[in-house]
Enzyme design. Structure first.
Site, mmCIF file in Angstrom:
data_model
loop_
_atom_site.group_PDB
_atom_site.id
_atom_site.type_symbol
_atom_site.label_atom_id
_atom_site.label_comp_id
_atom_site.label_asym_id
_atom_site.label_seq_id
_atom_site.Cartn_x
_atom_site.Cartn_y
_atom_site.Cartn_z
ATOM 1 C CB CYS A 102 -0.959 -0.005 1.181
ATOM 2 S SG CYS A 102 -0.273 -0.703 2.673
ATOM 3 C CG HIS B 184 -0.190 3.829 4.360
ATOM 4 N ND1 HIS B 184 -0.701 3.649 5.631
ATOM 5 C CD2 HIS B 184 0.088 2.585 3.893
ATOM 6 C CE1 HIS B 184 -0.742 2.354 5.910
ATOM 7 N NE2 HIS B 184 -0.273 1.682 4.873
HETATM 8 N N1 NAP Z 1 -4.379 -3.326 5.388
HETATM 9 C C1 NAP Z 1 -3.827 -2.752 4.340
HETATM 10 O O1 NAP Z 1 -3.699 -1.506 4.254
HETATM 11 C C2 NAP Z 1 -3.332 -3.579 3.204
HETATM 12 C C3 NAP Z 1 -2.911 -2.959 2.031
HETATM 13 C C4 NAP Z 1 -2.409 -3.724 0.961
HETATM 14 C C5 NAP Z 1 -2.394 -5.094 1.102
HETATM 15 N N2 NAP Z 1 -2.823 -5.682 2.266
HETATM 16 C C6 NAP Z 1 -2.774 -7.132 2.358
HETATM 17 O O2 NAP Z 1 -4.116 -7.604 2.415
HETATM 18 C C7 NAP Z 1 -4.176 -8.787 3.193
HETATM 19 C C8 NAP Z 1 -5.262 -8.638 4.261
HETATM 20 O O3 NAP Z 1 -4.929 -7.570 5.116
HETATM 21 P P1 NAP Z 1 -5.952 -6.972 6.189
HETATM 22 O O4 NAP Z 1 -5.338 -5.696 6.617
HETATM 23 O O5 NAP Z 1 -7.348 -6.972 5.661
HETATM 24 O O6 NAP Z 1 -5.830 -8.059 7.372
HETATM 25 P P2 NAP Z 1 -6.871 -8.399 8.554
HETATM 26 O O7 NAP Z 1 -7.709 -7.224 8.898
HETATM 27 O O8 NAP Z 1 -6.047 -9.022 9.624
HETATM 28 O O9 NAP Z 1 -7.832 -9.496 7.899
HETATM 29 C C9 NAP Z 1 -7.374 -10.799 7.586
HETATM 30 C C10 NAP Z 1 -8.488 -11.582 6.929
HETATM 31 O O10 NAP Z 1 -7.964 -12.856 6.557
HETATM 32 C C11 NAP Z 1 -8.859 -13.864 6.996
HETATM 33 N N3 NAP Z 1 -8.172 -15.128 7.248
HETATM 34 C C12 NAP Z 1 -7.261 -15.409 8.216
HETATM 35 N N4 NAP Z 1 -6.889 -16.721 8.148
HETATM 36 C C13 NAP Z 1 -7.598 -17.255 7.113
HETATM 37 C C14 NAP Z 1 -7.675 -18.554 6.534
HETATM 38 N N5 NAP Z 1 -6.946 -19.568 7.014
HETATM 39 N N6 NAP Z 1 -8.498 -18.744 5.490
HETATM 40 C C15 NAP Z 1 -9.239 -17.719 4.987
HETATM 41 N N7 NAP Z 1 -9.227 -16.463 5.500
HETATM 42 C C16 NAP Z 1 -8.403 -16.236 6.542
HETATM 43 C C17 NAP Z 1 -9.429 -13.292 8.278
HETATM 44 O O11 NAP Z 1 -10.613 -14.009 8.599
HETATM 45 P P3 NAP Z 1 -11.098 -14.299 10.115
HETATM 46 O O12 NAP Z 1 -11.993 -13.150 10.458
HETATM 47 O O13 NAP Z 1 -11.833 -15.584 9.990
HETATM 48 O O14 NAP Z 1 -9.868 -14.388 10.969
HETATM 49 C C18 NAP Z 1 -9.685 -11.864 7.838
HETATM 50 O O15 NAP Z 1 -10.878 -11.783 7.101
HETATM 51 C C19 NAP Z 1 -2.761 -9.026 3.746
HETATM 52 O O16 NAP Z 1 -2.087 -9.914 2.891
HETATM 53 C C20 NAP Z 1 -2.120 -7.655 3.627
HETATM 54 O O17 NAP Z 1 -0.722 -7.733 3.469
HETATM 55 C C21 NAP Z 1 -3.295 -4.954 3.304
#
Ligand code: NAP
Length: 344
Positions: free
Chosen positions: A132, A245
């Site tokens: 991001c 950011h």
């Molecule tokens: N946040 C950002 O600004 C951003 C920007 C660019 C890219 N990303 C990328 O996007 C991804 C998600 O980030 P996030 O910030 O949304 O994280 P997050 O808020 O921690 O959410 C993680 C998600 O993954 C799910 N999950 C965890 N274990 C799983 C499994 N075994 N099978 C299927 N789903 C599972 C969780 O579900 P449960 O509710 O069931 O635990 C939750 O829905 C990461 O790879 C991150 O690097 C994030």
């Protein structure tokens, strides 16, 4: 558009920070509920999510869950992407992955549509979105390169806690309340207190003294701009805000560039808005940019130490253009280019 004009999509990580914004954006676009399937871990199976005043039930993401999907968005951690993406591809779906698992793989395009949309044509089933902080940087630099060769880029970031997921948003809230109430501060996501402080570390440290996040910014920028010789350095800092950011970027050009030309190139760029009138205290801030699709640039000035250099400030919503929106725009581009395998 008729219902069958919409690809059938699965959102893996629908309960997370990025997944929720993905659903908001689909809703804003009136994406038909019949074409959306939601997945998360077994912990969330059965949860109900309200979409356009209707309920969608979250299912457990398993390897054979994607047979009916044209496009699978994965917004979970890298292990989940590594486990699920190959079987989704085998079932014929296009995987658009938000994490870092595939970004640097040679046969996986890493795409910001405003910059390198044509790279989508080379996909073999998986397309990655960048980190991001990389996305706004490459959008700015891609346009600046139209004016002159760039010799060097330095980036310093100010990254919101939502970049670490929804647990980090809760940690900032809880620590803030603890400080106000004089209670014990609990740290779990970050190694140090984030409330009322800063942490000059995003992701793990590497042997060269940079962090993984800094490596991602450097390497992903080179890949997206197709320029392995680009000289670029980054310092990434976590700051105690929930969303957006910000980055300070300094660019050294080969030639001396007029500030007016810089402003004009940004003004005509797709996905970029300017708020740049320092004398009137006008510049983009995270609280203003939150929820907006474009990246915002301001504080554009000549580098006082180098007449061929400029510095400027970027703010972008990390959950929108930094993640969910970019992924959805990649789907739009793939659709336009006829590159969604089951949906041509
Ligand atoms: N946040 C950002 O600004 C951003 C920007 C660019 C890219 N990303 C990328 O996007 C991804 C998600 O980030 P996030 O910030 O949304 O994280 P997050 O808020 O921690 O959410 C993680 C998600 O993954 C799910 N999950 C965890 N274990 C799983 C499994 N075994 N099978 C299927 N789903 C599972 C969780 O579900 P449960 O509710 O069931 O635990 C939750 O829905 C990461 O790879 C991150 O690097 C994030």
């Amino acid at each position: 558009m008729k219902i069958n004009d919409f690809p059938s999509i699965s959102v893996v990580g629908a309960t997370g920070a990025v997944g929720k914004i993905c659903l908001d954006i689909l809703n804003e676009r009136n994406y038909p509920i019949e074409k959306i399937n939601l997945f998360a871990s077994s912990r969330s199976a059965g949860k109900k999510i309200i979409y356009n005043n209707n309920e969608l039930i979250v299912k457990e993401a398993t390897k054979n869950a994607f047979d009916e999907s044209d496009v699978v968005f994965i917004s979970a951690d890298s292990n989940v992407s590594l486990e699920l993406a190959p079987s989704a591809v085998n079932s014929g779906a296009l995987v658009i992955d938000d994490g870092s698992a595939f970004r640097m793989k040679e046969d996986v395009p890493l795409v910001v549509p405003e910059v390198n949309e044509n790279d989508i044509k080379t996909h073999n089933g998986i397309i990655s979105i960048p980190n991001c902080t990389t996305t706004p940087l490459v959008m700015a630099v891609h346009n600046l390169r139209k004016l002159s060769k760039i010799n060097r880029i330095q980036a310093t970031t100010y990254q919101a806690v939502s970049g670490s997921g929804s647990m980090a948003v809760s940690e900032l809230h809880d620590q803030t309340m603890s400080i106000i109430n004089n209670d014990e501060i609990i740290k779990s996501v970050y190694p140090h207190q984030i409330a009322f402080s800063l942490i000059p570390q995003v992701d793990e440290f590497m042997p060269d003294g940079y962090t993984k996040e800094e490596h991602k910014m450097i390497n992903e920028t080179k890949k997206i701009l197709h320029d392995n010789n680009l000289k670029i350095s980054a310092t990434c800092v976590r700051v105690p805000i929930y969303y957006c950011h910000s980055e300070v970027i300094s660019v050294d050009f080969e030639d001396e560039i007029n500030l007016k030309d810089i402003i004009n190139v940004f003004k005509s760029a797709s996905g970029i808005k300017l708020i740049d009138n320092g004398l009137n205290e006008n510049y983009p801030t995270p609280s203003f940019v939150q929820g907006k699709d474009d990246i915002y640039i301001g504080r554009i000035r000549k580098d006082s130490s180098n007449n061929k250099g400029i510095s400027f400030w970027i703010v972008s919503d990390n959950l929108r253009k930094g993640a969910a929106l970019n992924a959805i725009q990649i789907m739009d581009s793939a659709l336009k280019l006829g590159k969604i395998p089951k949906f041509r």
